[in-house]
Design an enzyme around this catalytic site. Sequence first.
Site: not given
Length: 323
Positions: A237, A266, A284
């Site tokens: 993360r 994000e 991602h």
Amino acid sequence: MKKNVLAFSRVTPATVERLQQDFNVIVPDARQGDIAAQFNEALPEAHGLIGVGRKLGRDQLEGAGKLEVVSSISVGYDNYDLAYFNERGIALTNTPDVLTESTADLAFSLVMGSARRVAELDAWTKAGNWQATIAPGHFGSDVHGKTLGIVGLGNIGAAIARRGRFGFNMPVVYSGNSRKPQLEQELGAQFRSLDQLLAEADFVVIVVPLSEATRKLISTRELQLMKPSAFLINIARGPVVDEAALVEALRSGTIRGAGLDVYEKEPLRESPLFQLPNALTLPHIGSATAETRAAMASRAVDNLRAALLGERPQDLVNPQVWK
Ligand code: NAP
């Protein structure tokens, strides 16, 4: 009477179809107007939520008086306020295992891609720069035989380590909360403190869950412990790595490069990382293959279905709420 299920992110038609066999399913749809308004309108009647990528805690769920379960289509669950879920007795489920191998594939593509400068040289070639044999300024770094450092030798960490150990003959070192004797035996992996691992590894791969204990686990001090020739790979993360410190380390040559799938904020729309050729940036996509996303959705439906039909779900994150 059928219970109500509300999707809080896009779900596939197959997911909706399966859920509709047992529940009323509401999927907010941009073509019908404001998504957030549709979600908020349906929330008070929802018994179950399914989706990914949305922060859910007291502020968002206060009005969800009938809520019994949130089924996350992800393995990481840092988006959910677990203390609040426990206080309310709301079950939380996730989708471990089914994404392990795909995410490990992606991690390894970041190892390979950053070491061999794949994206950078692809752009360079397509820009018409290839006029003669390339010069040492464009050489990459070897992967095979180099030391692979795994920070968090859990399911995905172990799958990455196997790729390195058996595919690329890499010695494996790891750090984490606890020793893993079985994996030490299988992989010849050696336990290190985080500081020792950072100093020793040629590729440092971050695969820990985000928690208060791991937030900014890697910052200026840790980056300075790494070899100048080493690469940092983060598929965990974003907030586990201090992004400003990483940018500085990449700019100044403290480390050789980074392969990133996750970011502090994000989606990443603009960033100093975009100006750095030694930063390989992906959006991602750890689990983003057609097969794996389908398997995750199916597992999330299994969990949601079980919980709402009164059976203990397979992937219960907070078993203490299950009566
Ligand atoms: P996992 O099997 O639970 O493994 C997590 C590992 O991290 C465990 O070995 C654990 O050690 C270690 N760990 C936990 N807290 C730690 C701490 N404070 N310091 C050091 N080590 C710590 O989980 P997983 O399935 O491998 O997934 C790991 C994470 O990857 C997820 O939480 C998620 O955030 C991320 N992920 C990202 C993507 C993506 O698309 N980029 C996809 C999937 C997952 P112990 O076993 O000793 O507790």
